[in-house]
Design an enzyme around this catalytic site. Sequence first.
Site, PDB file in Angstrom:
ATOM      1  N   LYS A 133     -18.574  10.622   0.444  1.00  0.00           N
ATOM      2  CA  LYS A 133     -18.750   9.511  -0.494  1.00  0.00           C
ATOM      3  C   LYS A 133     -20.105   9.560  -1.193  1.00  0.00           C
ATOM      4  O   LYS A 133     -20.178   9.460  -2.400  1.00  0.00           O
ATOM      5  CB  LYS A 133     -18.578   8.179   0.248  1.00  0.00           C
ATOM      6  N   GLU A 159      -9.045  15.594  -6.734  1.00  0.00           N
ATOM      7  CA  GLU A 159      -9.753  15.338  -5.480  1.00  0.00           C
ATOM      8  C   GLU A 159      -8.890  14.748  -4.381  1.00  0.00           C
ATOM      9  O   GLU A 159      -9.180  14.974  -3.214  1.00  0.00           O
ATOM     10  CB  GLU A 159     -11.017  14.500  -5.713  1.00  0.00           C
ATOM     11  N   HIS A 173      -6.961  26.531 -28.522  1.00  0.00           N
ATOM     12  CA  HIS A 173      -7.998  27.580 -28.599  1.00  0.00           C
ATOM     13  C   HIS A 173      -8.044  28.429 -27.331  1.00  0.00           C
ATOM     14  O   HIS A 173      -9.073  29.000 -27.007  1.00  0.00           O
ATOM     15  CB  HIS A 173      -9.363  26.940 -28.869  1.00  0.00           C
ATOM     16  N   GLU A 196     -11.794  12.248 -16.418  1.00  0.00           N
ATOM     17  CA  GLU A 196     -11.846  11.447 -15.193  1.00  0.00           C
ATOM     18  C   GLU A 196     -10.473  11.476 -14.492  1.00  0.00           C
ATOM     19  O   GLU A 196     -10.388  11.565 -13.265  1.00  0.00           O
ATOM     20  CB  GLU A 196     -12.281  10.015 -15.530  1.00  0.00           C
ATOM     21  N   ASN A 202     -30.441  12.795   8.784  1.00  0.00           N
ATOM     22  CA  ASN A 202     -29.785  12.945   7.478  1.00  0.00           C
ATOM     23  C   ASN A 202     -30.746  13.700   6.574  1.00  0.00           C
ATOM     24  O   ASN A 202     -31.930  13.365   6.544  1.00  0.00           O
ATOM     25  CB  ASN A 202     -29.537  11.585   6.817  1.00  0.00           C
ATOM     26  N   GLY A 203     -30.228  14.655   5.814  1.00  0.00           N
ATOM     27  CA  GLY A 203     -31.088  15.379   4.880  1.00  0.00           C
ATOM     28  C   GLY A 203     -31.094  16.867   5.171  1.00  0.00           C
ATOM     29  O   GLY A 203     -30.219  17.374   5.884  1.00  0.00           O
ATOM     30  N   ARG A 255     -18.389   7.445   4.372  1.00  0.00           N
ATOM     31  CA  ARG A 255     -19.335   8.351   3.697  1.00  0.00           C
ATOM     32  C   ARG A 255     -18.889   9.803   3.782  1.00  0.00           C
ATOM     33  O   ARG A 255     -19.391  10.659   3.062  1.00  0.00           O
ATOM     34  CB  ARG A 255     -20.722   8.228   4.357  1.00  0.00           C
ATOM     35  N   LYS A 265      -9.648  12.707 -10.637  1.00  0.00           N
ATOM     36  CA  LYS A 265      -8.974  11.856  -9.648  1.00  0.00           C
ATOM     37  C   LYS A 265      -7.793  12.611  -9.031  1.00  0.00           C
ATOM     38  O   LYS A 265      -7.589  12.611  -7.833  1.00  0.00           O
ATOM     39  CB  LYS A 265      -8.445  10.588 -10.295  1.00  0.00           C
ATOM     40  N   TRP A 308     -21.950  15.626   8.298  1.00  0.00           N
ATOM     41  CA  TRP A 308     -21.262  16.309   7.200  1.00  0.00           C
ATOM     42  C   TRP A 308     -21.916  17.682   7.134  1.00  0.00           C
ATOM     43  O   TRP A 308     -23.070  17.807   6.749  1.00  0.00           O
ATOM     44  CB  TRP A 308     -21.473  15.502   5.919  1.00  0.00           C
ATOM     45  N   CYS A 365     -23.767  12.467   5.780  1.00  0.00           N
ATOM     46  CA  CYS A 365     -24.121  12.049   7.140  1.00  0.00           C
ATOM     47  C   CYS A 365     -24.487  10.569   7.182  1.00  0.00           C
ATOM     48  O   CYS A 365     -24.979  10.009   6.214  1.00  0.00           O
ATOM     49  CB  CYS A 365     -25.312  12.844   7.631  1.00  0.00           C
TER      50      CYS A 365
HETATM   51  C1  F6R Z   1     -15.285  11.144  -7.599  1.00  0.00           C
HETATM   52  C2  F6R Z   1     -16.551  10.691  -7.089  1.00  0.00           C
HETATM   53  C3  F6R Z   1     -17.746  11.547  -7.323  1.00  0.00           C
HETATM   54  C4  F6R Z   1     -18.974  10.677  -7.593  1.00  0.00           C
HETATM   55  C5  F6R Z   1     -20.236  11.558  -7.659  1.00  0.00           C
HETATM   56  C6  F6R Z   1     -21.459  10.738  -7.995  1.00  0.00           C
HETATM   57  O1  F6R Z   1     -14.272  10.215  -7.355  1.00  0.00           O
HETATM   58  O2  F6R Z   1     -16.639   9.676  -6.471  1.00  0.00           O
HETATM   59  O3  F6R Z   1     -17.548  12.448  -8.359  1.00  0.00           O
HETATM   60  O4  F6R Z   1     -18.793   9.988  -8.776  1.00  0.00           O
HETATM   61  O5  F6R Z   1     -20.431  12.190  -6.427  1.00  0.00           O
HETATM   62  O6  F6R Z   1     -21.664   9.734  -7.070  1.00  0.00           O
HETATM   63  P1  F6R Z   1     -22.562   8.481  -7.396  1.00  0.00           P
HETATM   64  O7  F6R Z   1     -21.888   7.715  -8.480  1.00  0.00           O
HETATM   65  O8  F6R Z   1     -22.614   7.708  -6.108  1.00  0.00           O
HETATM   66  O9  F6R Z   1     -23.882   9.004  -7.824  1.00  0.00           O
END
Ligand code: F6R
Length: 594
Positions: free
Chosen positions: A589, A474, A490, A467, A100-101, A28, A471, A74, A2
């Site tokens: 985000k 997502e 395994h 990683e 927010n929260g 966000r 990517k 959100w 949010c």
């Molecule tokens: C994936 C991604 C998330 C963040 C995770 C932690 O591309 O962006 O997995 O890495 O939500 O977020 P931060 O780094 O902001 O604590």
Amino acid sequence: MCGIVGIVSESKDCLKKLQEGLCALEYRGYDSAGITFFVNNKFKTIKNVGSPKELFDGLDLKVKSNVGIAHTRWATHGKPDKVNAHPHLSEKGLFSVVHNGIIENYRELKDSLLSGVNFKSQTDSEVISNLLEYFYSGDVLSAIKNVTKVLDGCYALAIMCKDDKDKIYFARKNMSLLIGINNNERYLSSDLSAFSKECDTYLTLPNNSYGFIQKNKEEIFNFNNEKVCVKVENIENKAFLTKQGKFNYFMEKEIYEIKAVLQDTILCFKENKFNFKDKEFFQNIKYIKIIACGTSYHASLVGEKLFDSLGIMSNAEIASEFIYRKPYLPENTLAIFVSQSGETADTLAAIKVAKSLGAKTLGITNVKNSAVDRECDESIYLHAGVEKAVASTKAYNAQVLTFYLLKNILQKPQNKEAEFIDVLEQNIKKLNIKTMHKNILPVVALVKNSKNIFVVGRNFDYITSLEASLKIKEITYLNCEGFAAGELKHGTLALIETNSVVIAYITEKNLIDKTLNIVAQAKSRGAKIVIISQFNLKKLVAVSDYFIKLANFSEQFMPIVSIIPIQLLAYETSLALKHNPDKPRNLAKSVTVE
Ligand code: F6R
């Protein structure tokens, strides 16, 4: 997640400014948006499912108004629809609130103090406007004070009261809220990016505070009702106002920025090391615990291996796991918290736990003054610039590089720093993102049509594989798993069949043949093979259906950049599947709730 923006302005163009601010918060993540503003001394509230842009599409921005609050939602409590969107009006319409929260005791409050109220939404937030109305007897501040006493949970609130047409009230507990300052104008927002370009200064509201903004002043109180003064800071880096420029999406732009981000990170390190307040901060460190989520967790795994290689026992852990067990941190533990946004709820909860166990705390974050920055004893900033695409890219590369820099500081006897930095700089110079982009294009069709993708590697390449698979998942929504190459046999090898895709990272010379063994086993079961390596060897090219050549980066630094081809591949595959890579479904985000 949010986002909040509120404006009190002398000029009457607050709708236009709310629109700009809310659109800047889009990154966000959102599923609905809403706004309340004063027009002809009355509240006007409009809500919509979809983007902030759509919310304002039907609005005449020329309507004269100088006070308003807006919100991107959100969904957590209640589905994403118009009724559940914020702002939430109180039953008699005296208050309008954006939140927010999470309010943890909202059910209890509904059944007790608010048992007579006819609630419209399924949200936890609607209790807040109704509590304000419940406690209100002519003084908004004292109503807020009472509300903070009964709310359990975390909140950043922007509040409008019908009786007070020149103020926005606020309260915050464990959620960020900032005030932006301009001539005869005050902004309230969860995020610097929502402030107008004209704002040159801002202040960060302290935790557990409440108060109000007017066009030319703010008053802030702590929860003991004492007035507090907060340092006003300059907005130094207006890079958050950057536009997409020539790029089609922010994600593409952010990948292309990686080279400059790495160069900036090194430059800042050369200038001031990490500039800690406590010059003895690293003395007597015996054990390093690194805690983070998602992509930041993957970068932390690189840190774990680097510190271990120095003989400092080290371990990386997912924040949401760390907080729900009984962790043991030995004496002289340094706990490092890695977070791009600096606002991730699980990571913040982990800081509390580590502190309670007596650890020294160090934040590695991209956002100065974020909660992680504020809560940790010391901080290292990433210098990655604002990351707007939901999928993290350049921040990951900056995090990994930061671990290399940190390793160099912890190394005893110290590495020759100038030499180390020089080699790093020479390597980074070689990066050519455009060439990498061109190289991955032939693989897009293969990945796009695959139902089963595996990314494998050993040692540091295993971390890159984790990683890489995140990517791909997502932003393409394809099923993709990252594996330690040696683990495939395994159990998971059973999943390999014709048309499975196996992407193998091979960037460590002494592991080439070991990883090739696994690749050969997958190939003989019908998998299509993509190899990513800087070693242009016949045996690698021969076994692969697609061979992606990495730049000749020195092997020791490869984890800083080896992810880039997959960042680009995920981006291109997402486009090929007609998704929006900047805004993947179901994802936000900054993940500000546990
Ligand atoms: C994936 C991604 C998330 C963040 C995770 C932690 O591309 O962006 O997995 O890495 O939500 O977020 P931060 O780094 O902001 O604590």
